[in-house]
Design a protein around this motif. Structure first.
Motif, PDB file in Angstrom:
ATOM      1  N   GLY A   2      61.153  52.990  50.390  1.00  0.00           N
ATOM      2  CA  GLY A   2      61.178  52.319  49.103  1.00  0.00           C
ATOM      3  C   GLY A   2      60.233  51.129  49.038  1.00  0.00           C
ATOM      4  N   VAL A   3      60.114  50.410  50.155  1.00  0.00           N
ATOM      5  CA  VAL A   3      59.224  49.247  50.195  1.00  0.00           C
ATOM      6  C   VAL A   3      57.771  49.688  50.079  1.00  0.00           C
ATOM      7  CG1 VAL A   3      58.408  47.339  51.630  1.00  0.00           C
ATOM      8  CG2 VAL A   3      60.846  47.861  51.516  1.00  0.00           C
ATOM      9  N   SER A   4      57.406  50.765  50.745  1.00  0.00           N
ATOM     10  CA  SER A   4      56.014  51.228  50.693  1.00  0.00           C
ATOM     11  C   SER A   4      55.654  51.740  49.302  1.00  0.00           C
ATOM     12  CB  SER A   4      55.751  52.300  51.752  1.00  0.00           C
ATOM     13  OG  SER A   4      56.575  53.422  51.542  1.00  0.00           O
ATOM     14  N   VAL A   5      56.595  52.372  48.609  1.00  0.00           N
ATOM     15  CA  VAL A   5      56.347  52.828  47.238  1.00  0.00           C
ATOM     16  C   VAL A   5      56.181  51.615  46.325  1.00  0.00           C
ATOM     17  CG1 VAL A   5      57.344  54.041  45.259  1.00  0.00           C
ATOM     18  CG2 VAL A   5      57.517  55.039  47.533  1.00  0.00           C
ATOM     19  N   GLY A   6      57.035  50.637  46.487  1.00  0.00           N
ATOM     20  CA  GLY A   6      56.926  49.416  45.683  1.00  0.00           C
ATOM     21  C   GLY A   6      55.613  48.689  45.930  1.00  0.00           C
ATOM     22  N   LEU A   7      55.214  48.625  47.197  1.00  0.00           N
ATOM     23  CA  LEU A   7      53.947  47.983  47.537  1.00  0.00           C
ATOM     24  C   LEU A   7      52.766  48.751  46.940  1.00  0.00           C
ATOM     25  CD1 LEU A   7      52.557  45.695  49.043  1.00  0.00           C
ATOM     26  CD2 LEU A   7      52.554  47.142  51.079  1.00  0.00           C
ATOM     27  N   ALA A   8      52.824  50.065  46.996  1.00  0.00           N
ATOM     28  CA  ALA A   8      51.756  50.882  46.414  1.00  0.00           C
ATOM     29  C   ALA A   8      51.671  50.673  44.907  1.00  0.00           C
ATOM     30  CB  ALA A   8      51.984  52.354  46.738  1.00  0.00           C
ATOM     31  N   LEU A   9      52.811  50.595  44.245  1.00  0.00           N
ATOM     32  CA  LEU A   9      52.820  50.340  42.802  1.00  0.00           C
ATOM     33  C   LEU A   9      52.272  48.956  42.474  1.00  0.00           C
ATOM     34  CD1 LEU A   9      56.244  51.912  41.765  1.00  0.00           C
ATOM     35  CD2 LEU A   9      53.952  52.759  41.216  1.00  0.00           C
ATOM     36  N   LEU A  10      52.626  47.976  43.276  1.00  0.00           N
ATOM     37  CA  LEU A  10      52.121  46.620  43.066  1.00  0.00           C
ATOM     38  C   LEU A  10      50.605  46.569  43.232  1.00  0.00           C
ATOM     39  CD1 LEU A  10      52.677  43.597  42.624  1.00  0.00           C
ATOM     40  CD2 LEU A  10      52.906  43.395  45.100  1.00  0.00           C
ATOM     41  N   ILE A  11      50.109  47.159  44.299  1.00  0.00           N
ATOM     42  CA  ILE A  11      48.662  47.180  44.536  1.00  0.00           C
ATOM     43  C   ILE A  11      47.945  47.946  43.426  1.00  0.00           C
ATOM     44  CG2 ILE A  11      46.861  48.067  46.083  1.00  0.00           C
ATOM     45  CD1 ILE A  11      48.791  47.375  48.406  1.00  0.00           C
ATOM     46  N   GLY A  12      48.516  49.059  43.011  1.00  0.00           N
ATOM     47  CA  GLY A  12      47.921  49.830  41.915  1.00  0.00           C
ATOM     48  C   GLY A  12      47.897  49.050  40.618  1.00  0.00           C
ATOM     49  N   GLY A  13      48.986  48.342  40.324  1.00  0.00           N
ATOM     50  CA  GLY A  13      49.038  47.540  39.091  1.00  0.00           C
ATOM     51  C   GLY A  13      48.033  46.409  39.097  1.00  0.00           C
ATOM     52  N   VAL A  14      47.929  45.719  40.227  1.00  0.00           N
ATOM     53  CA  VAL A  14      46.959  44.625  40.347  1.00  0.00           C
ATOM     54  C   VAL A  14      45.536  45.171  40.236  1.00  0.00           C
ATOM     55  CG1 VAL A  14      46.015  42.899  41.940  1.00  0.00           C
ATOM     56  CG2 VAL A  14      48.483  43.093  41.623  1.00  0.00           C
ATOM     57  N   GLY A  15      45.285  46.311  40.873  1.00  0.00           N
ATOM     58  CA  GLY A  15      43.965  46.931  40.780  1.00  0.00           C
ATOM     59  C   GLY A  15      43.616  47.349  39.359  1.00  0.00           C
ATOM     60  N   PHE A  16      44.585  47.913  38.665  1.00  0.00           N
ATOM     61  CA  PHE A  16      44.354  48.335  37.282  1.00  0.00           C
ATOM     62  C   PHE A  16      44.071  47.136  36.381  1.00  0.00           C
ATOM     63  CE2 PHE A  16      46.089  49.123  33.010  1.00  0.00           C
ATOM     64  CZ  PHE A  16      45.244  50.155  32.613  1.00  0.00           C
ATOM     65  N   LEU A  17      44.876  46.082  36.495  1.00  0.00           N
ATOM     66  CA  LEU A  17      44.653  44.896  35.667  1.00  0.00           C
ATOM     67  C   LEU A  17      43.342  44.207  36.021  1.00  0.00           C
ATOM     68  CD1 LEU A  17      48.255  43.411  35.533  1.00  0.00           C
ATOM     69  CD2 LEU A  17      47.042  44.661  33.744  1.00  0.00           C
ATOM     70  N   GLY A  18      43.006  44.196  37.309  1.00  0.00           N
ATOM     71  CA  GLY A  18      41.724  43.624  37.724  1.00  0.00           C
ATOM     72  C   GLY A  18      40.553  44.390  37.139  1.00  0.00           C
ATOM     73  N   TYR A  19      40.651  45.707  37.136  1.00  0.00           N
ATOM     74  CA  TYR A  19      39.585  46.518  36.543  1.00  0.00           C
ATOM     75  C   TYR A  19      39.489  46.287  35.042  1.00  0.00           C
ATOM     76  CZ  TYR A  19      36.952  50.350  34.640  1.00  0.00           C
ATOM     77  OH  TYR A  19      36.045  51.066  33.936  1.00  0.00           O
ATOM     78  N   LYS A  20      40.624  46.224  34.350  1.00  0.00           N
ATOM     79  CA  LYS A  20      40.611  45.970  32.898  1.00  0.00           C
ATOM     80  C   LYS A  20      39.956  44.626  32.593  1.00  0.00           C
ATOM     81  CE  LYS A  20      42.455  47.900  29.892  1.00  0.00           C
ATOM     82  NZ  LYS A  20      41.893  48.754  28.865  1.00  0.00           N
ATOM     83  N   TRP A  21      40.269  43.591  33.386  1.00  0.00           N
ATOM     84  CA  TRP A  21      39.658  42.275  33.179  1.00  0.00           C
ATOM     85  C   TRP A  21      38.158  42.356  33.413  1.00  0.00           C
ATOM     86  CZ3 TRP A  21      37.019  39.482  36.915  1.00  0.00           C
ATOM     87  CH2 TRP A  21      36.573  38.228  36.497  1.00  0.00           C
ATOM     88  N   TRP A  22      37.746  42.953  34.534  1.00  0.00           N
ATOM     89  CA  TRP A  22      36.322  43.059  34.867  1.00  0.00           C
ATOM     90  C   TRP A  22      35.562  43.833  33.789  1.00  0.00           C
ATOM     91  CZ3 TRP A  22      33.170  47.249  35.959  1.00  0.00           C
ATOM     92  CH2 TRP A  22      31.909  46.926  36.445  1.00  0.00           C
ATOM     93  N   ALA A  23      36.117  44.926  33.312  1.00  0.00           N
ATOM     94  CA  ALA A  23      35.467  45.713  32.257  1.00  0.00           C
ATOM     95  C   ALA A  23      35.346  44.890  30.973  1.00  0.00           C
ATOM     96  CB  ALA A  23      36.245  46.999  32.003  1.00  0.00           C
ATOM     97  N   TYR A  24      36.347  44.089  30.672  1.00  0.00           N
ATOM     98  CA  TYR A  24      36.305  43.252  29.474  1.00  0.00           C
ATOM     99  C   TYR A  24      35.189  42.217  29.566  1.00  0.00           C
ATOM    100  CZ  TYR A  24      37.584  39.380  26.378  1.00  0.00           C
ATOM    101  OH  TYR A  24      37.553  38.369  25.456  1.00  0.00           O
ATOM    102  N   VAL A  25      35.093  41.504  30.663  1.00  0.00           N
ATOM    103  CA  VAL A  25      34.113  40.415  30.726  1.00  0.00           C
ATOM    104  C   VAL A  25      32.693  40.902  30.983  1.00  0.00           C
ATOM    105  CG1 VAL A  25      35.824  38.678  31.383  1.00  0.00           C
ATOM    106  CG2 VAL A  25      34.513  39.842  33.167  1.00  0.00           C
ATOM    107  N   THR A  26      32.514  42.104  31.502  1.00  0.00           N
ATOM    108  CA  THR A  26      31.159  42.568  31.817  1.00  0.00           C
ATOM    109  C   THR A  26      30.655  43.685  30.926  1.00  0.00           C
ATOM    110  OG1 THR A  26      31.936  44.168  33.459  1.00  0.00           O
ATOM    111  CG2 THR A  26      31.374  41.945  34.254  1.00  0.00           C
ATOM    112  N   ASN A  27      31.530  44.387  30.220  1.00  0.00           N
ATOM    113  CA  ASN A  27      31.074  45.586  29.528  1.00  0.00           C
ATOM    114  C   ASN A  27      31.829  45.853  28.231  1.00  0.00           C
ATOM    115  OD1 ASN A  27      29.467  47.875  29.323  1.00  0.00           O
ATOM    116  ND2 ASN A  27      30.957  49.162  30.343  1.00  0.00           N
ATOM    117  N   THR A  28      32.160  44.833  27.496  1.00  0.00           N
ATOM    118  CA  THR A  28      32.895  45.043  26.255  1.00  0.00           C
ATOM    119  C   THR A  28      31.940  44.965  25.069  1.00  0.00           C
ATOM    120  OG1 THR A  28      34.850  44.390  25.005  1.00  0.00           O
ATOM    121  CG2 THR A  28      33.519  42.616  25.888  1.00  0.00           C
ATOM    122  N   LYS A  29      32.307  45.624  23.981  1.00  0.00           N
ATOM    123  CA  LYS A  29      31.488  45.586  22.769  1.00  0.00           C
ATOM    124  C   LYS A  29      31.892  44.438  21.857  1.00  0.00           C
ATOM    125  CE  LYS A  29      30.490  50.456  22.903  1.00  0.00           C
ATOM    126  NZ  LYS A  29      30.527  51.729  22.235  1.00  0.00           N
TER     127      LYS A  29
END
Length: 76
Positions: A2-29
């Motif tokens: 359960g801990v490894s699944v939670g950690l994977a979800l946390l890392i995935g969520g942080v990665g997704f939000l980080g990508y959304k932020w990066w795409a916004y500041v570097t490649n938005t219309k």
């Protein structure tokens, strides 16, 4: 297991939000994307400043979005 699944979800969520932020500041219309504005305005100081600088490079003639405006107006 359960801990490894939670950690994977946390890392995935942080990665997704980080990508959304990066795409916004570097490649938005538009600097007025609601999700991008929220992510950038909540970013830590140096990250927010870099993001605002990237947005300003492309949208300097537009009104800065929330999180990138100085209190007296204009871009940071």
């Amino acid at each position: 297991m359960g801990v490894s699944v939670g950690l994977a979800l946390l890392i995935g969520g942080v990665g997704f939000l980080g990508y959304k932020w990066w795409a916004y500041v570097t490649n938005t219309k538009s600097p007025y994307d609601e999700i991008g504005i929220e992510l950038n305005s909540r970013a830590p100081g140096p990250v927010n400043e870099w993001g605002c600088a990237q947005l300003k490079l492309r949208f300097e003639r537009m009104i800065p979005p929330y999180g990138c405006a100085r209190p007296e107006g204009g871009w940071k």
